[in-house]
Design a protein around this motif. Structure first.
Motif, PDB file in Angstrom:
ATOM      1  N   ILE A  69     -56.097  13.418  42.526  1.00  0.00           N
ATOM      2  CA  ILE A  69     -57.398  13.824  41.974  1.00  0.00           C
ATOM      3  C   ILE A  69     -57.389  13.958  40.452  1.00  0.00           C
ATOM      4  O   ILE A  69     -58.443  14.036  39.831  1.00  0.00           O
ATOM      5  CB  ILE A  69     -57.882  15.148  42.600  1.00  0.00           C
ATOM      6  CG1 ILE A  69     -56.917  16.297  42.283  1.00  0.00           C
ATOM      7  CG2 ILE A  69     -58.096  14.998  44.090  1.00  0.00           C
ATOM      8  CD1 ILE A  69     -57.502  17.666  42.554  1.00  0.00           C
ATOM      9  N   SER A  70     -56.211  14.000  39.841  1.00  0.00           N
ATOM     10  CA  SER A  70     -56.160  14.125  38.380  1.00  0.00           C
ATOM     11  C   SER A  70     -54.924  13.418  37.856  1.00  0.00           C
ATOM     12  O   SER A  70     -53.818  13.620  38.356  1.00  0.00           O
ATOM     13  CB  SER A  70     -56.127  15.604  37.972  1.00  0.00           C
ATOM     14  OG  SER A  70     -55.995  15.726  36.570  1.00  0.00           O
ATOM     15  N   THR A  71     -55.127  12.549  36.879  1.00  0.00           N
ATOM     16  CA  THR A  71     -54.012  11.822  36.274  1.00  0.00           C
ATOM     17  C   THR A  71     -54.051  12.009  34.763  1.00  0.00           C
ATOM     18  O   THR A  71     -55.103  12.267  34.182  1.00  0.00           O
ATOM     19  CB  THR A  71     -54.103  10.311  36.568  1.00  0.00           C
ATOM     20  OG1 THR A  71     -55.323   9.806  35.987  1.00  0.00           O
ATOM     21  CG2 THR A  71     -54.113  10.030  38.049  1.00  0.00           C
ATOM     22  N   SER A  72     -52.910  11.873  34.144  1.00  0.00           N
ATOM     23  CA  SER A  72     -52.841  11.936  32.678  1.00  0.00           C
ATOM     24  C   SER A  72     -51.489  11.405  32.240  1.00  0.00           C
ATOM     25  O   SER A  72     -50.579  11.234  33.047  1.00  0.00           O
ATOM     26  CB  SER A  72     -53.052  13.363  32.170  1.00  0.00           C
ATOM     27  OG  SER A  72     -52.142  14.248  32.777  1.00  0.00           O
ATOM     28  N   HIS A  73     -51.372  11.153  30.948  1.00  0.00           N
ATOM     29  CA  HIS A  73     -50.079  10.735  30.400  1.00  0.00           C
ATOM     30  C   HIS A  73     -49.127  11.933  30.387  1.00  0.00           C
ATOM     31  O   HIS A  73     -49.559  13.067  30.172  1.00  0.00           O
ATOM     32  CB  HIS A  73     -50.254  10.239  28.965  1.00  0.00           C
ATOM     33  CG  HIS A  73     -51.064   8.979  28.839  1.00  0.00           C
ATOM     34  ND1 HIS A  73     -50.618   7.755  29.259  1.00  0.00           N
ATOM     35  CD2 HIS A  73     -52.303   8.770  28.330  1.00  0.00           C
ATOM     36  CE1 HIS A  73     -51.537   6.838  29.006  1.00  0.00           C
ATOM     37  NE2 HIS A  73     -52.578   7.423  28.451  1.00  0.00           N
ATOM     38  N   ASN A  74     -47.836  11.666  30.599  1.00  0.00           N
ATOM     39  CA  ASN A  74     -46.870  12.757  30.471  1.00  0.00           C
ATOM     40  C   ASN A  74     -45.867  12.484  29.363  1.00  0.00           C
ATOM     41  O   ASN A  74     -44.828  13.128  29.276  1.00  0.00           O
ATOM     42  CB  ASN A  74     -46.145  13.000  31.801  1.00  0.00           C
ATOM     43  CG  ASN A  74     -45.262  11.837  32.204  1.00  0.00           C
ATOM     44  OD1 ASN A  74     -45.564  10.686  31.904  1.00  0.00           O
ATOM     45  ND2 ASN A  74     -44.166  12.123  32.886  1.00  0.00           N
ATOM     46  N   SER A  75     -46.194  11.517  28.506  1.00  0.00           N
ATOM     47  CA  SER A  75     -45.414  11.267  27.291  1.00  0.00           C
ATOM     48  C   SER A  75     -46.399  10.968  26.162  1.00  0.00           C
ATOM     49  O   SER A  75     -47.603  10.869  26.387  1.00  0.00           O
ATOM     50  CB  SER A  75     -44.446  10.106  27.499  1.00  0.00           C
ATOM     51  OG  SER A  75     -45.144   8.946  27.883  1.00  0.00           O
TER      52      SER A  75
END
Length: 616
Positions: A322-328
């Motif tokens: 339900i939620s994605t984002s960059h982790n770098s």
């Protein structure tokens, strides 16, 4: 500069989740809100429609988060620099405001837990602090404190309050497991050591049974210990056959009495709480750090190190992302010409396309084990051009993400900057070795039109003039070169004692604007002469720079983690945005000057309301 503190930018939406924060994802007891940290900020997100509220008050990254049993309070702790105090903030949930700011721990707050009746808050300091403090919520004062571990034991890593008793809590860590009793009249806390016999474990997470009879401990060895709370003795340890790879990192008891277990490898399991037998299992992207239950709705949420949030239903035990984002670190932002609905970001391994009004990932283009340094839309909107650290330029279809073309060996030390011309037939690229090259795109192939190496270090930014006759390249060698795009010769060289990070043309194109080490400079395009230099940052480099289409304002962001909006003519800050937890890498104002997008080294993408929006 007093203007910096007078006007604050208003944060409209945020893409990101500090997935590395242990138990950082929480569901509010009202079952309607997700609560989680992002850098310095705490986000309260309505589950139904995704509407976000923001809590600002920390002056460094949030390191832990908890919610009181009744939901009246949220508590958060932070990290800080060595020698400085790390604050604990208690927030009033309804008012969305600071209720109390508590300051005793040094350098980092490791964990927090509310007592069951909202009387007390227990806080655990990090490695450099090593103390446990109990706070009175009503008086906002510390009642007492104590070293968290015995001298013979390692560091304490987590703390959890009893489900029914305001005077009992448990702490655990490296070779330490203690049940504490609070003596309020005498302002003391007394620990009782739990005995695990020959079993030596590092406990990362703990969960207490509903009736407080025993405590379950997830360990770095991948097993779970069950310890009797009253006797302090080890009851059993499991699983025997299947250990959780890379350790147990998250534990929650489900309403049915089953156990939800997250591991450092990303495996997420439903276990029997009696014999630890695995009943169901799914594999998620990277390690699980949070499990948040949504009451009796047979639904729960899982957060991972890769900054993803999943929703599960108990019946089918299937993961819904339900939620994605960059982790770098986000390296670049691109906004398509003529629209303010979409934008693209690039980072390690991928390019992502987002919808700006309701921040949602629309498309992901992945290139495993590579980093995309720069991204741009061709002006016709059909393709995305991208610069990669393996020395290749990749062209993708904007709608599908399909690879359309690859330019191999474009630059020896990786492609570091890229821009496309308005007629959509040429690309200008810059490399880590300092070369600038022009490429012609043909229906099924490409050819290099020219290559020059006048820069002595990596090219950081390229901008092309609206008539496609000139472009400017900035480099960390302290030079900006204005080139003739048709004859491919240098027209002017701008030199300063700085590492140029960004450059842009003023819309009227008679001046360029540059940013680097703490300074923003205006230059004359025709002769390369300096016009003006202003102090853009009190500390660190200014990495991002962008100017509005009317040329009245420009925006900067850098290592000081502040987004600043400037008046171009006056050279003063009109508004400042404080929310990023990492160095700001790039800033862009949307074409209609309604929103401002900023990105940072921790993977966060923030959308701010632009304060000088053009009147319609």
């Amino acid at each position: 500069m007093s203007q910096e503190t007078q006007n604050s930018l208003e944060l409209e939406s945020a893409i990101g989740f500090s997935g590395h924060v242990v138990s950082g994802l929480r569901v509010h007891p009202n079952k309607n809100h997700l609560i989680y940290p992002l850098g310095w900020t705490i986000i309260i997100k309505r589950i139904k429609d995704g509407k976000q509220d923001f809590l600002h008050g920390h002056n460094n990254n949030v390191s832990c988060l908890t919610v009181s049993k009744g939901g009246q309070y949220i508590a958060s702790g932070q990290v800080n620099f060595m020698g400085f105090k790390a604050d604990v903030i208690i927030w009033d949930f309804e008012q969305r405001s600071i209720y109390a700011q508590l300051s005793l721990h040094k350098a980092k707050v490791e964990a927090l837990s509310f007592s069951p009746n909202n009387k007390y808050l227990v806080s655990l300091g990090g490695v450099d602090d090593g103390s446990i403090v109990v706070w009175n919520i009503e008086t906002k004062q510390a009642i007492c404190g104590s070293p968290a571990s015995a001298h013979s034991a390692g560091h304490c890593l987590t703390v959890k309050y009893s489900n029914h008793n305001d005077n009992i809590f448990v702490s655990a860590g490296s070779g330490t497991l203690r049940v504490w009793e609070l003596d309020v009249p005498n302002r003391k806390i007394q620990p009782s050591e739990c005995q695990t016999g020959k079993l030596k474990r590092i406990v990362k997470c703990i969960e207490l049974a509903d009736d407080d009879r025993f405590v379950l401990c997830g360990t770095t060895s991948g097993d779970i210990m069950r310890v009797n709370m009253k006797t302090g003795l080890l009851s059993d340890c499991g699983p025997v056959k299947t250990k959780h790879s890379l350790g147990v990192t998250a534990l929650r008891l489900w309403n049915s009495g089953h156990l939800l277990v997250g591991s450092g490898s990303g495996s997420f399991t439903l276990c029997s709480s009696t014999n630890f037998k695995i009943l169901k299992q799914v594999e998620l992207e990277k390690g699980v750090t949070s499990i948040a239950l949504r009451g009796e709705d047979q639904q729960f949420f899982v957060g991972t190190e890769s900054a993803q949030i999943y929703r599960f239903s108990y019946e089918d035990f299937k993961a819904e992302l339900i939620s994605t984002s960059h982790n770098s670190a986000v390296k670049d932002v691109a906004i398509p010409y003529g629209t303010s609905e979409l934008f693209a970001t690039c980072s390690q391994e991928d390019i992502r396309l987002w919808h700006i009004n309701k921040p949602k990932e629309l498309l992901r283009i992945t290139v495993p084990n590579m980093t995309c340094n720069s991204v741009d839309f061709m002006i016709d909107g059909h393709s995305i051009i991208s610069a990669w650290n393996d020395g290749k330029i990749r062209v993708f279809a904007a709608a599908s993400g399909k690879l359309m073309m690859t330019i191999y060996n474009a630059h020896k030390l990786g492609v570091t900057a890229i821009a496309g011309t308005r007629e959509c037939k040429r690309i200008v690229s810059g490399g880590g070795e300092g070369q600038v090259r022009i490429w012609e795109l043909q229906p099924r192939s490409h050819r290099m039109l020219g290559s020059e190496k006048m820069h002595k270090d990596s090219v950081t930014c390229i901008k092309i003039k609206s008539d496609d006759k000139e472009f400017v390249s900035a480099s960390s060698d302290g030079a900006c070169i204005i080139w003739d795009l048709e004859r491919f010769v240098s027209l002017q060289i701008v030199i300063a004692n700085t590492f140029f990070q960004a450059v842009c043309y003023h819309p009227e194109e008679y001046q360029i604007l540059t940013s680097g080490n703490r300074k923003v400079a205006y230059w004359n395009v025709f002769d390369g002469s300096p016009i003006r230099e202003i102090e853009g940052s009190q500390s660190g480099t200014i990495n991002g720079l962008h100017i509005t289409q009317d040329g009245k304002y420009f925006v900067t962001g850098g290592d000081d983690k502040l987004v600043k909006v400037w008046d171009y003519m006056e050279g003063i800050v009109t508004h400042t945005g404080i929310a990023h937890g990492g160095s700001i890498t790039t800033v862009k104002v949307c074409n209609n000057s309604r929103l401002l997008v900023s990105t940072s080294a921790d993977g966060a993408i923030l959308c701010w309301k632009f304060p000088h929006a053009a009147s319609s």
